[in-house]
Design a protein around this motif. Structure first.
Motif, PDB file in Angstrom:
ATOM      1  N   ILE A  13      15.609  -7.139   7.430  1.00  0.00           N
ATOM      2  CA  ILE A  13      14.298  -6.853   7.417  1.00  0.00           C
ATOM      3  C   ILE A  13      13.995  -6.815   5.637  1.00  0.00           C
ATOM      4  CG2 ILE A  13      13.696  -5.834  10.077  1.00  0.00           C
ATOM      5  CD1 ILE A  13      14.457  -3.266   7.625  1.00  0.00           C
ATOM      6  N   ASP A  14      13.262  -6.919   5.577  1.00  0.00           N
ATOM      7  CA  ASP A  14      11.833  -7.125   4.121  1.00  0.00           C
ATOM      8  C   ASP A  14      11.028  -6.865   4.006  1.00  0.00           C
ATOM      9  OD1 ASP A  14      14.575  -8.568   2.212  1.00  0.00           O
ATOM     10  OD2 ASP A  14      15.049  -9.123   4.231  1.00  0.00           O
ATOM     11  N   ILE A  15      10.337  -6.134   3.273  1.00  0.00           N
ATOM     12  CA  ILE A  15       9.529  -6.444   2.487  1.00  0.00           C
ATOM     13  C   ILE A  15       8.342  -6.741   1.529  1.00  0.00           C
ATOM     14  CG2 ILE A  15       7.151  -3.928   2.381  1.00  0.00           C
ATOM     15  CD1 ILE A  15       8.941  -2.314   3.813  1.00  0.00           C
ATOM     16  N   ILE A  16       7.577  -8.037   1.797  1.00  0.00           N
ATOM     17  CA  ILE A  16       7.089  -8.401  -0.003  1.00  0.00           C
ATOM     18  C   ILE A  16       6.254  -7.879  -0.400  1.00  0.00           C
ATOM     19  CG2 ILE A  16       6.797 -10.311  -1.112  1.00  0.00           C
ATOM     20  CD1 ILE A  16      10.385  -9.812  -0.278  1.00  0.00           C
ATOM     21  N   GLY A  17       5.950  -7.267  -1.577  1.00  0.00           N
ATOM     22  CA  GLY A  17       4.474  -6.905  -1.666  1.00  0.00           C
ATOM     23  C   GLY A  17       3.834  -8.150  -3.317  1.00  0.00           C
ATOM     24  N   ASP A  18       3.092  -8.049  -2.950  1.00  0.00           N
ATOM     25  CA  ASP A  18       2.248  -9.023  -4.436  1.00  0.00           C
ATOM     26  C   ASP A  18       1.686  -7.976  -5.372  1.00  0.00           C
ATOM     27  OD1 ASP A  18       0.443 -10.625  -5.481  1.00  0.00           O
ATOM     28  OD2 ASP A  18      -1.257 -11.265  -3.854  1.00  0.00           O
ATOM     29  N   GLY A  19       2.690  -8.233  -6.624  1.00  0.00           N
ATOM     30  CA  GLY A  19       2.286  -7.480  -8.146  1.00  0.00           C
ATOM     31  C   GLY A  19       3.129  -6.430  -7.912  1.00  0.00           C
ATOM     32  N   LYS A  20       3.075  -5.433  -6.749  1.00  0.00           N
ATOM     33  CA  LYS A  20       3.510  -4.347  -6.503  1.00  0.00           C
ATOM     34  C   LYS A  20       4.191  -4.022  -5.185  1.00  0.00           C
ATOM     35  CE  LYS A  20       0.958  -2.058 -10.466  1.00  0.00           C
ATOM     36  NZ  LYS A  20      -0.590  -0.851 -10.728  1.00  0.00           N
ATOM     37  N   LEU A  21       4.984  -3.219  -5.027  1.00  0.00           N
ATOM     38  CA  LEU A  21       5.662  -2.538  -3.900  1.00  0.00           C
ATOM     39  C   LEU A  21       5.675  -0.648  -3.771  1.00  0.00           C
ATOM     40  CD1 LEU A  21       5.987  -3.709  -1.607  1.00  0.00           C
ATOM     41  CD2 LEU A  21       8.741  -3.702  -1.882  1.00  0.00           C
ATOM     42  N   ASP A  22       4.766   0.056  -3.101  1.00  0.00           N
ATOM     43  CA  ASP A  22       4.756   1.212  -3.242  1.00  0.00           C
ATOM     44  C   ASP A  22       6.578   1.240  -2.718  1.00  0.00           C
ATOM     45  OD1 ASP A  22       3.169   3.614  -3.866  1.00  0.00           O
ATOM     46  OD2 ASP A  22       4.774   4.032  -1.939  1.00  0.00           O
ATOM     47  N   ILE A  23       7.102   3.061  -3.451  1.00  0.00           N
ATOM     48  CA  ILE A  23       8.175   3.208  -3.489  1.00  0.00           C
ATOM     49  C   ILE A  23       8.199   3.887  -1.514  1.00  0.00           C
ATOM     50  CG2 ILE A  23       7.376   6.108  -4.500  1.00  0.00           C
ATOM     51  CD1 ILE A  23      11.112   3.432  -5.034  1.00  0.00           C
ATOM     52  N   LEU A  24       7.506   4.010  -1.601  1.00  0.00           N
ATOM     53  CA  LEU A  24       7.348   4.314  -0.336  1.00  0.00           C
ATOM     54  C   LEU A  24       8.156   4.047   0.659  1.00  0.00           C
ATOM     55  CD1 LEU A  24       6.322   6.663   2.820  1.00  0.00           C
ATOM     56  CD2 LEU A  24       4.078   4.838   2.614  1.00  0.00           C
ATOM     57  N   ASN A  25       8.137   1.791   0.774  1.00  0.00           N
ATOM     58  CA  ASN A  25       8.580   1.069   1.155  1.00  0.00           C
ATOM     59  C   ASN A  25      10.286   1.254   0.719  1.00  0.00           C
ATOM     60  OD1 ASN A  25       6.212  -0.871   2.776  1.00  0.00           O
ATOM     61  ND2 ASN A  25       6.771  -0.560   0.274  1.00  0.00           N
TER      62      ASN A  25
END
Length: 450
Positions: A127-139
């Motif tokens: 599983i992965d979560i990809i952000g655009d520019g930023k990705l919050d530490i919550l992830n």
């Protein structure tokens, strides 16, 4: 015609039907859990342009990758699922909604030496979560919280998700003036569990060129242990000496705090400074998961935060965080340790319908009605003696055999034989479905703890 001896290549796994069903059941828990957290399924090609896969390669990746020529094309089999994901997100950037959350359960290929529990072709479940520019530490806290739910779904309680942050390590090595050697040091320290403190110290001195004092300082730092609060308190004593270290400690504190908020018990996650992960693309939080009663198995689930992986394919910052289960290896060691629950049915069908009359039409209709009730049903169509039919049912391991003969047809019923207890009853098709579903509705775990 000369016969060719059938064989399976070393390092490749083939399972008999019963074991494959156990594997599929584990995959089912993974897919169900990932889907409940809003992750979309994804598959990527097993073969990619070698330039794509090796963009962030080198080192062990380049040594182990399966690479070959087809015409003018330089091709390679995927080494993991993270690099192809980075390519996928870069390629489809305009079509995706961010943060982009995906899960993938697919085979990967590594040309390493085949050995016990190590394969050249194996399933990874990512599983992965990809952000655009930023990705919050919550992830970075949600990812291991989902893994907690996965392992609980397997029926396990005695496991621990170990957490660290590479910025803490990088900052610490910068304090010692060892920034240029930090990559080699991290890869070496990551082997502490496998080869021990003395061997790691020897490699740090002889291969990494560290002094006795530097080696001692590193090993002393890595030995910080205790409860999560105790480790974080000890680390706070290093604050103010390096900006990267401070940022990493802030992130680690946030992850541990949010893991608790996600409902992960303290006994199932712990801060461990020895966790670094060998792959260079990790930049922040890193994870490894171990079964507490089977430390010899090693990490069964690992991953972390990465910020620059997609930079080789697109001029945008696409930070991500993910975690991967080496599913084939996990299955192998669980089977070897006798931890797969053999009490759970592994037959390809819940029931085998045996037509006992010349006309198969009533049996066909019965089988279909049972399927409509949600049961897995196989219709036996071979013209063989009753004993041979029952021998087939035994070998298949079906929980139930459903008999439909002249007597049953006259009553508008069918006979259901429980193959475990030997009990046989004559009931309506609807009653048969309910009886079988009630018996099959087990709450037993997929994986046992010993």
């Amino acid at each position: 015609m000369e016969r060719i001896k059938p064989r399976t290549l070393s390092g490749f796994m083939e399972l008999l039907p019963g074991k494959q069903i156990q594997m599929e059941r584990i995959m089912g828990v993974l897919k169900d859990t990932y889907s409940r957290y809003g992750f979309a399924p994804l598959d990527t090609p097993a073969i990619e342009d070698a330039q794509i896969l090796l963009a962030k390669g080198g080192g062990e990746t380049e040594k182990q990758i399966y690479r070959f020529q087809k015409g003018d094309s330089d091709l390679a089999l995927r080494f993991d699922l993270t690099v192809p994901l980075a390519k996928y997100v870069a390629l489809h950037y305009n079509d995706l909604a961010f943060p982009f959350r995906r899960y993938q359960i697919s085979k990967v290929y590594r040309g390493e030496r085949a050995q016990r529990g190590r394969f050249r072709e194996f399933y990874q479940a990512d599983i992965d979560i990809i952000g655009d520019g930023k990705l919050d530490i919550l992830n970075e806290a949600e990812i291991p919280a989902i893994i907690y739910q996965v392992f609980r779904g397997f029926g396990l309680t005695r496991f621990q998700i170990r957490v660290n942050n590479r910025k803490i390590l990088g900052g610490f090595y910068h304090m010692l003036g060892l920034s240029e050697k930090s990559g080699d040091i991290m890869r070496t320290v990551d082997k502490l569990d496998k080869i021990g403190k003395e061997k790691v110290g020897e490699i740090l001195r002889e291969d990494c060129g560290l002094t006795q004092e530097e080696t001692a300082q590193i090993l002393e730092f890595m030995a910080i242990s205790g409860t999560n609060d105790q480790v974080l308190s000890a680390l706070s004593g290093y604050r103010g000496r390096n900006e990267m270290f401070d940022q990493g400690l802030d992130e680690l504190e946030a992850v541990t705090r949010n893991l608790a908020a996600f409902g992960v018990p303290q006994e199932n996650f712990g801060v461990d400074l020895t966790i670094a992960r060998g792959l260079d693309y990790y930049t922040g939080t890193v994870y490894e998961t171990t079964l507490l009663d089977h430390p010899e198995i090693g990490s069964v689930c690992s991953g972390g935060r990465y910020d620059n992986l997609a930079g080789y394919y697109i001029d945008k910052a696409l930070p991500g965080v993910g975690i991967s289960i080496g599913l084939t290896r996990l299955f192998y060691v669980l089977d070897e340790q006798g931890l797969l629950n053999d009490k759970l049915p592994t037959a390809p069908a819940d029931a085998l319908v045996l037509p006992m009359t010349a006309d198969p039409a009533p049996a066909i209709a019965l089988a279909q009605s049972l399927r409509e009730e949600g049961l897995r049903v196989q219709l036996y169509g071979e013209q063989k003696k009753f004993k041979q039919k029952m021998t087939y049912a035994d070998k298949l391991g079906v929980p139930f055999v459903v008999l439909l003969g002249e007597d049953e047809l006259a009553q508008g019923k069918c006979s259901v034989k429980n193959m475990t207890t030997g009990e046989q009853v004559t009931v309506t098709a609807s009653e048969a479905a309910q009886l079988m579903k009630t018996t099959l509705d087990t709450r037993e775990p997929l994986i046992l703890e010993k």
